[in-house]
Design a protein around this motif. Structure first.
Motif, PDB file in Angstrom:
ATOM      1  N   SER A 285       0.847  -1.197   0.000  1.00  0.00           N
ATOM      2  CA  SER A 285       0.000   0.000   0.000  1.00  0.00           C
ATOM      3  C   SER A 285       0.872   1.233   0.000  1.00  0.00           C
ATOM      4  CB  SER A 285      -0.927   0.017   1.223  1.00  0.00           C
ATOM      5  OG  SER A 285      -0.165   0.017   2.422  1.00  0.00           O
ATOM      6  N   LEU A 286       0.340   2.286  -0.571  1.00  0.00           N
ATOM      7  CA  LEU A 286       1.036   3.562  -0.626  1.00  0.00           C
ATOM      8  C   LEU A 286       0.571   4.452   0.523  1.00  0.00           C
ATOM      9  CD1 LEU A 286       0.790   4.320  -4.446  1.00  0.00           C
ATOM     10  CD2 LEU A 286       2.802   3.523  -3.205  1.00  0.00           C
ATOM     11  N   PRO A 287       1.425   5.301   1.011  1.00  0.00           N
ATOM     12  CA  PRO A 287       0.998   6.257   2.050  1.00  0.00           C
ATOM     13  C   PRO A 287      -0.129   7.143   1.525  1.00  0.00           C
ATOM     14  CG  PRO A 287       3.391   6.198   1.864  1.00  0.00           C
ATOM     15  CD  PRO A 287       2.857   5.406   0.712  1.00  0.00           C
ATOM     16  N   ASP A 288      -0.973   7.580   2.434  1.00  0.00           N
ATOM     17  CA  ASP A 288      -2.126   8.384   2.038  1.00  0.00           C
ATOM     18  C   ASP A 288      -1.724   9.663   1.309  1.00  0.00           C
ATOM     19  OD1 ASP A 288      -3.800   6.521   3.120  1.00  0.00           O
ATOM     20  OD2 ASP A 288      -4.143   7.609   5.009  1.00  0.00           O
ATOM     21  N   ASP A 289      -0.628  10.293   1.763  1.00  0.00           N
ATOM     22  CA  ASP A 289      -0.241  11.551   1.122  1.00  0.00           C
ATOM     23  C   ASP A 289       0.233  11.321  -0.308  1.00  0.00           C
ATOM     24  OD1 ASP A 289       1.995  10.177   2.016  1.00  0.00           O
ATOM     25  OD2 ASP A 289       3.188  11.990   2.278  1.00  0.00           O
ATOM     26  N   VAL A 290       0.825  10.156  -0.583  1.00  0.00           N
ATOM     27  CA  VAL A 290       1.243   9.843  -1.950  1.00  0.00           C
ATOM     28  C   VAL A 290       0.015   9.608  -2.831  1.00  0.00           C
ATOM     29  CG1 VAL A 290       2.498   8.209  -3.403  1.00  0.00           C
ATOM     30  CG2 VAL A 290       3.453   8.907  -1.200  1.00  0.00           C
ATOM     31  N   ILE A 291      -0.975   8.891  -2.282  1.00  0.00           N
ATOM     32  CA  ILE A 291      -2.210   8.637  -3.040  1.00  0.00           C
ATOM     33  C   ILE A 291      -2.908   9.953  -3.378  1.00  0.00           C
ATOM     34  CG2 ILE A 291      -4.503   7.598  -2.931  1.00  0.00           C
ATOM     35  CD1 ILE A 291      -3.332   5.387  -1.224  1.00  0.00           C
ATOM     36  N   MET A 292      -2.991  10.862  -2.392  1.00  0.00           N
ATOM     37  CA  MET A 292      -3.640  12.141  -2.644  1.00  0.00           C
ATOM     38  C   MET A 292      -2.850  12.962  -3.669  1.00  0.00           C
ATOM     39  SD  MET A 292      -6.472  12.273  -1.065  1.00  0.00           S
ATOM     40  CE  MET A 292      -6.667  10.490  -1.255  1.00  0.00           C
ATOM     41  N   ASP A 293      -1.535  12.825  -3.650  1.00  0.00           N
ATOM     42  CA  ASP A 293      -0.712  13.542  -4.611  1.00  0.00           C
ATOM     43  C   ASP A 293      -0.962  13.028  -6.025  1.00  0.00           C
ATOM     44  OD1 ASP A 293       1.379  15.647  -4.658  1.00  0.00           O
ATOM     45  OD2 ASP A 293       2.543  14.101  -5.674  1.00  0.00           O
ATOM     46  N   ILE A 294      -1.189  11.727  -6.149  1.00  0.00           N
ATOM     47  CA  ILE A 294      -1.526  11.146  -7.456  1.00  0.00           C
ATOM     48  C   ILE A 294      -2.893  11.649  -7.914  1.00  0.00           C
ATOM     49  CG2 ILE A 294      -2.044   9.006  -8.677  1.00  0.00           C
ATOM     50  CD1 ILE A 294       0.001   7.624  -6.862  1.00  0.00           C
ATOM     51  N   PHE A 295      -3.879  11.612  -7.001  1.00  0.00           N
ATOM     52  CA  PHE A 295      -5.223  12.096  -7.338  1.00  0.00           C
ATOM     53  C   PHE A 295      -5.182  13.562  -7.784  1.00  0.00           C
ATOM     54  CE2 PHE A 295      -7.476   8.887  -4.367  1.00  0.00           C
ATOM     55  CZ  PHE A 295      -7.551   7.977  -5.409  1.00  0.00           C
ATOM     56  N   ALA A 296      -4.336  14.346  -7.140  1.00  0.00           N
ATOM     57  CA  ALA A 296      -4.298  15.785  -7.424  1.00  0.00           C
ATOM     58  C   ALA A 296      -3.752  16.085  -8.810  1.00  0.00           C
ATOM     59  CB  ALA A 296      -3.451  16.504  -6.376  1.00  0.00           C
ATOM     60  N   ARG A 297      -3.164  15.099  -9.459  1.00  0.00           N
ATOM     61  CA  ARG A 297      -2.632  15.293 -10.805  1.00  0.00           C
ATOM     62  C   ARG A 297      -3.516  14.687 -11.881  1.00  0.00           C
ATOM     63  NH1 ARG A 297       1.817  15.506  -7.490  1.00  0.00           N
ATOM     64  NH2 ARG A 297       3.577  16.774  -8.241  1.00  0.00           N
ATOM     65  N   LEU A 298      -4.614  14.065 -11.485  1.00  0.00           N
ATOM     66  CA  LEU A 298      -5.510  13.424 -12.440  1.00  0.00           C
ATOM     67  C   LEU A 298      -6.481  14.436 -13.049  1.00  0.00           C
ATOM     68  CD1 LEU A 298      -6.475  10.139 -10.544  1.00  0.00           C
ATOM     69  CD2 LEU A 298      -4.884  10.371 -12.461  1.00  0.00           C
ATOM     70  N   PRO A 299      -6.986  14.161 -14.262  1.00  0.00           N
ATOM     71  CA  PRO A 299      -8.063  14.992 -14.809  1.00  0.00           C
ATOM     72  C   PRO A 299      -9.285  14.977 -13.899  1.00  0.00           C
ATOM     73  CG  PRO A 299      -7.105  13.605 -16.516  1.00  0.00           C
ATOM     74  CD  PRO A 299      -6.528  13.131 -15.218  1.00  0.00           C
ATOM     75  N   ALA A 300     -10.051  16.046 -13.951  1.00  0.00           N
ATOM     76  CA  ALA A 300     -11.187  16.203 -13.046  1.00  0.00           C
ATOM     77  C   ALA A 300     -12.188  15.057 -13.152  1.00  0.00           C
ATOM     78  CB  ALA A 300     -11.879  17.530 -13.323  1.00  0.00           C
ATOM     79  N   LYS A 301     -12.404  14.547 -14.357  1.00  0.00           N
ATOM     80  CA  LYS A 301     -13.385  13.463 -14.527  1.00  0.00           C
ATOM     81  C   LYS A 301     -12.985  12.222 -13.738  1.00  0.00           C
ATOM     82  CE  LYS A 301     -15.560  14.591 -18.919  1.00  0.00           C
ATOM     83  NZ  LYS A 301     -15.872  14.117 -20.278  1.00  0.00           N
ATOM     84  N   PHE A 302     -11.695  11.882 -13.745  1.00  0.00           N
ATOM     85  CA  PHE A 302     -11.239  10.694 -13.036  1.00  0.00           C
ATOM     86  C   PHE A 302     -11.332  10.882 -11.527  1.00  0.00           C
ATOM     87  CE2 PHE A 302      -8.805  10.295 -17.084  1.00  0.00           C
ATOM     88  CZ  PHE A 302      -9.446   9.157 -17.545  1.00  0.00           C
ATOM     89  N   VAL A 303     -11.030  12.087 -11.054  1.00  0.00           N
ATOM     90  CA  VAL A 303     -11.153  12.351  -9.621  1.00  0.00           C
ATOM     91  C   VAL A 303     -12.599  12.188  -9.178  1.00  0.00           C
ATOM     92  CG1 VAL A 303     -10.862  14.083  -7.808  1.00  0.00           C
ATOM     93  CG2 VAL A 303      -9.163  13.899  -9.632  1.00  0.00           C
ATOM     94  N   GLY A 304     -13.538  12.661  -9.990  1.00  0.00           N
ATOM     95  CA  GLY A 304     -14.952  12.514  -9.650  1.00  0.00           C
ATOM     96  C   GLY A 304     -15.370  11.061  -9.517  1.00  0.00           C
TER      97      GLY A 304
END
Length: 409
Positions: free
Chosen positions: A18-37
């Motif tokens: 598993s990845l640390p939560d802050d790394v996961i959020m950092d990945i999400f923050a770079r995704l297009p808006a549709k994928f985050v939704g």
């Protein structure tokens, strides 16, 4: 050499990495808006985190960090209804924009126009000749109707008076909320000095579950109808006439502070304030986060692009001149006749220009080019891939947008 559980004949399940939560959020923050939704539906914890204001700010910064411009084109097809084409150098390598269907909200099958430029992910689309206005996020495709407004009426001008509304959209960095400003005029045309006799302003805070509320004070001039408002440096701007039916005529820029909810005025670039007869040849837009004034000199066939570095200083700088004498007649007619600047590219050396909707409609296609003010070189950003519409289509708007997870609902 160490042996694994399999080597010993055991069937021991290895723990899932598993990845640390802050790394996961950092990945999400770079995704297009549709994928985050979509990721919001995978976990309650993710849904809460990905819907927070702090994550929205982080996503807005990181998802747009590549500095690659994104442009959308909005038009209405008689066959398919409202459509939106999106384009960027990275996502459209062959030059052809991709097509999105505008969500079928109530009465959204009608033609739409851009009433405000995109402000931190959101824009307002308007249905002409109706009282319906929509907030839209071009990056996610979400759209929602604004609350009804009793003074929301379309432009009309007759011998009895001048009645119309104009919308503005901005972002209050202090409250981290989008705000919609509605400026309205009605009743007798003007007072004895040419100023609005009956005018007002209401405000709506997006995603607040509230209603329109009255703002004290009224617009100090007649903002121009049917022209998109601009948000820059905490202010909403409209091009306006200071007064009507009283000479000398005077052009002015009306501002509205999102922080203080107060009106102000700003002079256009030097020498333009008395050029009221040429007002259709001038317009406001935004270029690289700055308020931009575009003026057209018909006799000399050039366009001046002025930028306002700071609102408080009230001083315009001439950014560049688009000299049509450097461009071949074919390129001038196809691309840069009556251009609207969108954004600078290539470290500011070139400007993306799009033809305004009236000219784009004449040939049933939209054109966008990159113009070099130093050389006059023009490059077709679609690489010859026209966005061809059907034979009966409404006018076309274009604007720059950014990835954003902000919901218009």
């Amino acid at each position: 050499m160490a042996t694994s559980p399999t080597d010993l004949g055991n069937t021991v399940a290895l723990p899932c990495p598993s990845l640390p939560d802050d790394v996961i959020m950092d990945i999400f923050a770079r995704l297009p808006a549709k994928f985050v939704g979509r990721c919001r539906y995978l976990s309650r914890a993710w849904a809460a985190t990905l819907s927070s204001d702090d994550f929205a700010d982080r996503h807005h910064h990181l998802a747009n960090h590549r500095h690659s411009p994104r442009v959308f084109f909005l038009h209405h097809s008689s066959r398919d209804g409202p459509l939106m084409h999106v384009w960027s150098p990275q996502d459209s390598p062959n030059g052809a924009p991709s097509t999105l269907y505008v969500p079928k909200a109530a009465n959204a099958e009608r033609a739409l126009r851009i009433a405000t430029l995109v402000c931190r992910g959101l824009a307002i689309f308007q249905t002409p000749c109706t009282e319906i206005n929509y907030l839209c996020n071009p990056s996610s495709g979400q759209m929602a109707a604004l609350p009804e407004h009793e003074k929301m009426f379309w432009y009309q001008d007759d011998v009895l008076g001048r009645h119309y509304t104009s919308l503005g959209l901005g972002y209050d960095a202090h409250t981290k909320k989008h705000k919609v400003v509605c400026v309205y005029y009605g009743g007798p045309r003007c007072d004895s000095e040419g100023f609005p006799r009956f005018a007002g302003c209401d405000l709506y805070v997006v995603n607040s579950n509230g209603r329109w509320r009255l703002i004290q004070g009224k617009p100090p001039a007649w903002v121009r109808p049917n022209m998109a408002s601009i948000f820059a440096q905490g202010q909403v701007y409209w091009l306006a006439d200071r007064k009507i039916n009283i000479k000398p005529a005077e052009m002015v820029i009306v501002s509205f502070s999102l922080a203080n909810h107060t009106f102000g005025t700003l002079p256009p670039p030097l020498g333009m304030d008395k050029d009221i007869r040429s007002l259709p040849k001038h317009h406001l837009t935004k270029l690289n986060e700055h308020l931009c004034f575009v003026s057209h000199n018909v006799s000399n066939s050039f366009y001046d692009i002025w930028l306002l570095p700071e609102h408080e200083e009230r001083v315009w700088n001439l950014h560049c001149r688009l000299d049509m004498s450097k461009v071949s007649p074919d390129m001038t007619n196809r691309f840069v006749k009556w251009p609207n600047p969108l954004v600078t590219i290539d470290n500011g050396s070139r400007i993306l220009l799009v033809r305004p909707r009236s000219l784009a409609h004449e040939n049933n296609y939209s054109r966008m080019c990159a113009y070099d003010p130093m050389t006059g070189d023009v490059d077709d950003m679609f690489n010859g891939s026209d966005m061809v519409y059907d034979s009966i289509t409404s006018t076309t708007d274009a604007a720059v947008y950014e990835e954003s997870i902000v919901s218009p609902r």
